[in-house]
Design an enzyme around this catalytic site. Structure first.
Site, PDB file in Angstrom:
ATOM      1  N   LYS A   1       0.831  -1.202   0.000  1.00 28.78           N
ATOM      2  CA  LYS A   1       0.000   0.000   0.000  1.00 28.78           C
ATOM      3  C   LYS A   1       0.871   1.261   0.000  1.00 28.78           C
ATOM      4  CE  LYS A   1      -3.603   2.217   2.815  1.00 28.78           C
ATOM      5  NZ  LYS A   1      -4.355   2.111   4.078  1.00 28.78           N
TER       6      LYS A   1
ATOM      7  N   SER B   1      -9.373   0.960   7.981  1.00 27.74           N
ATOM      8  CA  SER B   1      -8.816   0.919   6.627  1.00 27.74           C
ATOM      9  C   SER B   1      -8.334  -0.448   6.177  1.00 27.74           C
ATOM     10  CB  SER B   1      -7.665   1.922   6.514  1.00 27.74           C
ATOM     11  OG  SER B   1      -8.150   3.240   6.572  1.00 27.74           O
TER      12      SER B   1
ATOM     13  N   SER C   1      -8.921   2.773   3.692  1.00 24.90           N
ATOM     14  CA  SER C   1      -8.051   3.363   2.693  1.00 24.90           C
ATOM     15  C   SER C   1      -7.218   2.336   1.925  1.00 24.90           C
ATOM     16  CB  SER C   1      -7.104   4.364   3.370  1.00 24.90           C
ATOM     17  OG  SER C   1      -6.313   3.751   4.360  1.00 24.90           O
TER      18      SER C   1
END
Length: 478
Positions: A73, A173, A149
């Site tokens: 990520k 997230s 996220s």
């Protein structure tokens, strides 16, 4: 190895093939790259691909995940010399100066960085839509969000392109993309995994590291890999004397589970989601557990205001730090409107305001701690409302007042931030089908340090309600 065979394995299964010599590490990496590129045409989940030579040069061990491709990520943790944009024009082009403790453990386990996955700007909302990279889409329905996220990672795992991918969690997230895409996602106990070298659990109390994966055992094995602390930690981590992978195989007996549908936000939980949550409660009863519909005595208004205040301070801290490093202005030239509003709200807080917010969080933590003296687990839906469409109000690119925007997000995810605020562990499991055939994840929370209970109930439910063969319309092997 053919794509159908590759997509049938979880991360531990793939690694076993590599270690036995049944398939070569480079072959797996290149096949994964091809499959990620294939699904990425529809999902828009990748910011950058890495070459095999680059990945193999930084992998430092041959542990339990040897040879498994691992998307990273685009935020918070990184590898020295790798790029990390944090989903923002403000940080675009930033090069990581030092490999994090978490990533050292990842590379030592044999995981190989495959690509950099998309996230919203600085991970500040629950949809992966940004001005920098565009909208990441859900493989089950590309008109719906992939969550945030960690939406890029969640979408790639759900589409079968990789069995596991990096994610992190400051308010849900990890768990929100897992719930929306049909994956497993764990937020571990505060202190379980080090934030070294840049942060600690005092400076980053809301945030944890982890992954989205298709199997419970992969998530457990990853926690075994990354658990621990680095020299100079500011807090003592929870005791870590067990192997979590072993806990997945243990049958839990007679757990006391609180089924929680409390209205801590402006609007109640969607009727269909309430019904599905109660169905999972009944399933737990059939497995021999005691389920009672109840909730911790938490004041919803105080909970929301505390989370909003701490979230704004976190936003201000990461944005101001990036502005200083990159030499760019904190303005709409480089930030999306709601990111700027969160930053401004955070900057308006004094040191005393921050202490008061932390005390409010502490008060909520004590209430939850007392509740866990009577109950082993809390069951909630991960999302309280149906999966939003691409282009909805959850984006940071909308321009509205902060309070109604934050309330809107709170209606969708009233339960996930509680684990971040209090530090307790929580796991999301893809147990249900929601409206329109979309995945509907369920969340279990446990007392601080009790990931063992989460893995036991998760392993039990994975056998009772298997999800392995569910496939979205965007599937790597199709």
């Amino acid at each position: 190895m053919q794509s159908e065979e590759y997509c049938s394995y979880d991360a531990l299964g793939l690694s076993d093939l590599v270690r036995k010599g049944d398939v070569k590490e480079e072959e797996v990496f290149k096949l994964a790259t091809d499959l990620v590129k294939k699904v990425n045409e529809d999902l828009k989940a990748v910011s950058e691909f890495y070459e095999y030579e680059t990945a193999s040069s930084v992998m430092s061990g041959s542990g339990v995940f040897k040879g498994v491709p691992f998307p990273i990520k685009d935020i918070t943790v990184g590898i020295k010399g790798f790029r990390e944009d944090n989903g923002s024009r403000l940080a675009e082009g930033y090069i990581v100066p030092e490999t994090s403790y978490f990533m050292e453990r990842i590379l030592g386990s044999g995981l190989m960085p495959l690509c950099r996955t998309t996230c919203p700007e600085f991970g500040l909302t629950l949809s992966t839509e940004s001005i920098l990279t565009g909208a990441t889409r859900n493989p089950w329905n590309t008109n719906r969000i992939a969550g945030g996220s960690s939406g890029g990672s969640g979408a790639l795992v759900a589409a079968g392109a990789v069995p596991i991918a990096h994610a992190n969690d400051g308010g849900g997230s990890i768990r929100v993309p897992a719930a929306i895409n049909g994956n497993v996602g764990l937020k571990h106990s505060r202190g379980r995994v080090s934030h070294a070298p840049d942060f600690s659990d005092l400076t980053m109390p809301l945030v944890t590291q982890g992954a989205n994966a298709r199997s419970v055992r992969d998530v457990a094995a990853l926690l075994d890999v990354v658990s621990g602390y680095a020299p100079g930690e500011a807090t003592i981590p929870p005791p870590d004397t067990i192997r979590y992978l072993d806990e997945v195989k243990k049958e839990p007996k007679g757990l006391k589970i609180a089924l929680c549908l409390a209205q801590w936000s402006k609007n109640p939980v969607n009727d269909v989601i309430q019904e599905k949550t109660r169905e999972i409660g009944k399933q737990c009863e059939e497995l021999g557990h005691h389920v009672e519909e109840t909730a911790p005595d938490i004041d919803g208004e105080s909970y929301v205001e505390t989370m909003k205040g701490l979230w704004s301070v976190l936003a201000a801290s990461v944005i101001m730090n990036s502005s200083m490093i990159m030499g760019r202005s904190v303005s709409l030239d480089y930030l999306e409107p709601m990111s700027l509003r969160l930053c401004e709200n955070g900057l308006s807080k004094s040191a005393l305001d921050y202490v008061v917010l932390m005390q409010q969080a502490h008060n909520i933590t004590r209430v939850l701690g007392r509740f866990f003296e009577s109950y082993d687990l809390i069951l909630t839906p991960t999302l309280a409302q149906p999966t939003p469409e691409i282009g909805s109000r959850v984006r940071l690119a909308v321009d509205e007042e902060l309070d109604p925007w934050f309330d809107y997000l709170g209606d969708i995810v009233p339960y996930t931030p509680l684990a971040n605020l209090t530090g307790v562990p929580a796991i999301t499991l893809p147990l249900c089908e929601g409206q329109g055939g979309l995945p509907l994840g369920m969340q279990f929370m446990a007392a601080i340090g009790r990931e063992d209970l989460l893995f036991r109930i998760s392993g039990q439910l994975e056998k009772a309600l298997p999800w392995k063969n569910r496939k979205p319309s965007i599937w790597a092997a199709s």
